[in-house]
Design a protein around this motif. Structure first.
Motif, short mmCIF file in Angstrom:
data_model
loop_
_atom_site.label_atom_id
_atom_site.label_comp_id
_atom_site.label_asym_id
_atom_site.label_seq_id
_atom_site.Cartn_x
_atom_site.Cartn_y
_atom_site.Cartn_z
N LYS A 68 0.86 -1.18 0.00
CA LYS A 68 0.00 0.00 0.00
C LYS A 68 0.90 1.24 0.00
N SER A 73 -5.27 1.00 -0.51
CA SER A 73 -5.54 -0.44 -0.65
C SER A 73 -4.50 -1.08 -1.55
N GLN A 74 -4.38 -2.41 -1.45
CA GLN A 74 -3.65 -3.13 -2.48
C GLN A 74 -4.39 -2.93 -3.80
N ASP A 134 -7.26 -8.59 5.93
CA ASP A 134 -7.08 -7.67 7.06
C ASP A 134 -7.70 -8.20 8.36
N THR A 184 -12.78 1.11 3.36
CA THR A 184 -11.35 1.01 3.05
C THR A 184 -11.03 -0.44 2.79
N PRO A 185 -11.34 -0.92 1.60
CA PRO A 185 -11.09 -2.34 1.31
C PRO A 185 -9.60 -2.65 1.30
N MET A 186 -9.28 -3.91 1.59
CA MET A 186 -7.87 -4.29 1.58
C MET A 186 -7.32 -4.22 0.16
N ARG A 187 -8.16 -4.55 -0.83
CA ARG A 187 -7.67 -4.60 -2.21
C ARG A 187 -8.76 -4.09 -3.15
#
Lengths: 447, 84
Positions: free
Chosen positions: A89, A281-282, B46, B78-81
């Motif tokens: 990130k 985010s990724q 997460d 706030t998504p991880m990806r």
């Protein structure tokens, strides 16, 4: 032939090919190609800088990427990449963000006086040794840390752009994966003054350093995960090109040295693909989907054929056998590789599919090196088998009962539906002949 | 173009949902995605050990298809990806 929409494909130049694509001489695909990629993506432009191409959620051939060698500025051709996720990130201009941890080092916000590898942005950060612990402390590890979660037995590649400042510059840097997740030997040193890969631990299976304009280098290191769970990667400083992991050295106040840093990326797979910037985010870059749907002008033969391919693979796939290029039969529920080359690890699998058999030849190539491949078949396979050649090395399939090949409906670059599996790299040129070239002729094409 | 965040208890459940919605099939042991869709199979995210996937749709989906999908609602802020 004026007015014939396939004139660009028919540049036979006396060699008899009915498909002849030289992507190193193109700057965009025309309307005869179908192309989608529903995310933005980066590439190396003709000046050697990292540039961004807009997304093509629906068919838009102008959004294909044409990539260049950042060191020589020579054209590499059409960039076709599988789906890839940058697992970091805040990857390019926010190393001061809390995602990144520092140990005995400081990260300064973007330095407006330094041009980043994009050539236009001033978003590079400065990573500096920190003198804070005093002479009585015997171990200083100066590094920047980012976390991610690997899956055991999957290979991961970390990459970043680094550059020496004009003064007080660090010469040697070290990439390391965390011991938790990768073991103690997954580290590699780089000399960013000489532009060379140093030595490191046995846990690193591949590493590269590539020169970019303005003194930047992109460094990469690959290692297979030894465990699943929380892990991470480190960019640290070294005093030699062969420094041990977590090398101990002391500095004195006022003698701290630094590097410039930009564009960190960690991705699953062997080799670094194009950079994909992230923020909170990724980020997942969607694959390039590219094909030619009108193939009648190529005079495809179901009994004889020869294909030629040249290009560079930058990232390997090791979990399946998707097509790199070739003739296909595509329908909503049918996807047959009619006459094509598949890829897996550092191998190309040359196949022809039809009634009675699917002969195959496997040949190995080297990652990040330009190579040429040519392969031909004749349905009389008991006497003239599928023959394939990479860079002059020939192989033949075993005898099969193949009697006729399927009719294709498209010529594909990559393979629709397999976006998560196919590799990354540039395609320099492709040719097709509706006839069978001999082993000697194939060798002549690839040398 | 629409993005969906999906979540199930396990990977097999996620695959079953994608099959039921006509988004993916299995071919030669691989999850193969149908044209106009992109799937990113993520896994745990997460600190949440459940199975997650992201779906991008370039086109229309029917209500029947949507009903088959384990869409996280509301979507994470706030998504991880993400696809971006």
């Amino acid at each position: 032939m004026k007015g014939n929409s396939f004139v660009p494909f028919m540049k036979r130049k006396g060699d008899g090919s009915t498909l002849n694509l030289d992507f190193t001489k193109m700057s965009a695909l025309d309307s005869r190609f179908t192309f989608t990629r529903s995310t933005t993506a980066t590439y190396i432009d003709s000046s050697g800088y990292v540039a961004t191409m807009a997304a093509a959620a629906t068919n838009d051939p102008t959004k294909a990427r044409f990539d260049y060698n950042p060191t020589t500025l020579a054209p590499n051709g059409l960039l076709i990449e599988g789906q890839t996720t940058n697992l970091t990130k805040r990857s390019d201009n926010a190393f001061t963000n809390s995602y990144w941890e520092t140990t005995s080092s400081n990260v300064d916000a973007a330095d407006s006086s330094v041009t980043s590898p994009t050539g236009v942005e001033s978003t590079a950060s400065t990573l500096t040794e920190r003198y804070a612990l005093g002479a009585s402390v015997s171990r200083h590890v100066h590094q920047l840390i980012g976390e991610f979660t690997p899956t055991v037995s999957t290979s991961y590649t970390m990459s970043a752009w680094v550059k020496q400042p004009a003064s007080a510059a660090i010469r040697y840097v070290q990439f390391a994966f965390w011991t938790a997740g990768f073991g103690a030997t997954a580290y590699m040193n780089f000399d960013i003054q000489a532009g060379t890969v140093g030595t490191g631990g046995a846990g690193i299976t591949a590493s590269t350093i590539t020169a970019y304009p303005s003194g930047w280098y992109r460094i990469t290191a690959t290692a297979p995960a030894t465990a699943t769970g929380s892990s991470g990667f480190q960019l640290g400083f070294s005093t030699t090109s062969g420094a041990a992991r977590t090398e101990s050295y002391t500095i004195t106040s006022g003698s701290e040295k630094s590097i410039y840093l930009w564009g960190a990326q960690v991705e699953a797979g062997v080799g670094a693909s194009s950079y994909y910037p992230t923020t909170t985010s990724q980020g997942t870059r969607i694959a390039d989907s590219c094909n030619i749907g009108t193939i009648a002008p190529f005079n495809y033969s179901t009994t004889n054929g020869t294909l030629f391919y040249s290009g560079i693979m930058t990232k390997q796939n090791s979990s399946s056998y998707p097509a790199r290029i070739g003739f296909h039969r595509q329908a909503p529920s049918i996807d047959i590789r009619v006459f094509s080359a598949l890829t897996n690890a550092n191998n190309m699998f040359f196949t022809v599919n039809g009634t009675g058999g699917e002969p195959q030849v496997i040949k190995t190539y080297s990652q990040k090196s330009a190579f040429k491949a040519a392969w031909s078949f004749d349905v009389a396979l008991s006497t003239n088998k599928l023959i394939a050649n990479i860079n002059g090395a020939t192989g033949t399939s075993g005898s099969t009962a193949l009697s006729v090949t399927n009719d294709p409906t498209q010529f594909t670059f990559g393979q629709a539906g397999y976006e998560a599996y196919f590799p990354c790299g540039t395609i320099a040129s492709v040719k097709y002949w509706p006839l069978t070239k001999t082993a000697a002729e194939l060798a002549a094409l690839t040398l | 173009m629409t993005d969906y965040f999906l979540r199930t208890t396990a990977k097999t459940n996620m695959e079953a949902c994608l099959f039921a919605a006509g988004i993916a099939t299995v071919k030669d042991g691989l999850l193969v995605v149908t044209e106009t869709y992109t799937v990113d199979m993520i896994g745990a995210a997460d600190g949440d050990s459940r199975y997650h996937a992201n779906l991008r749709v370039c086109g229309d989906m029917t209500q029947d298809q949507l009903d088959e999908l384990p869409i996280i609602n509301p979507a994470p802020t706030t998504p991880m990806r993400i696809f971006s």
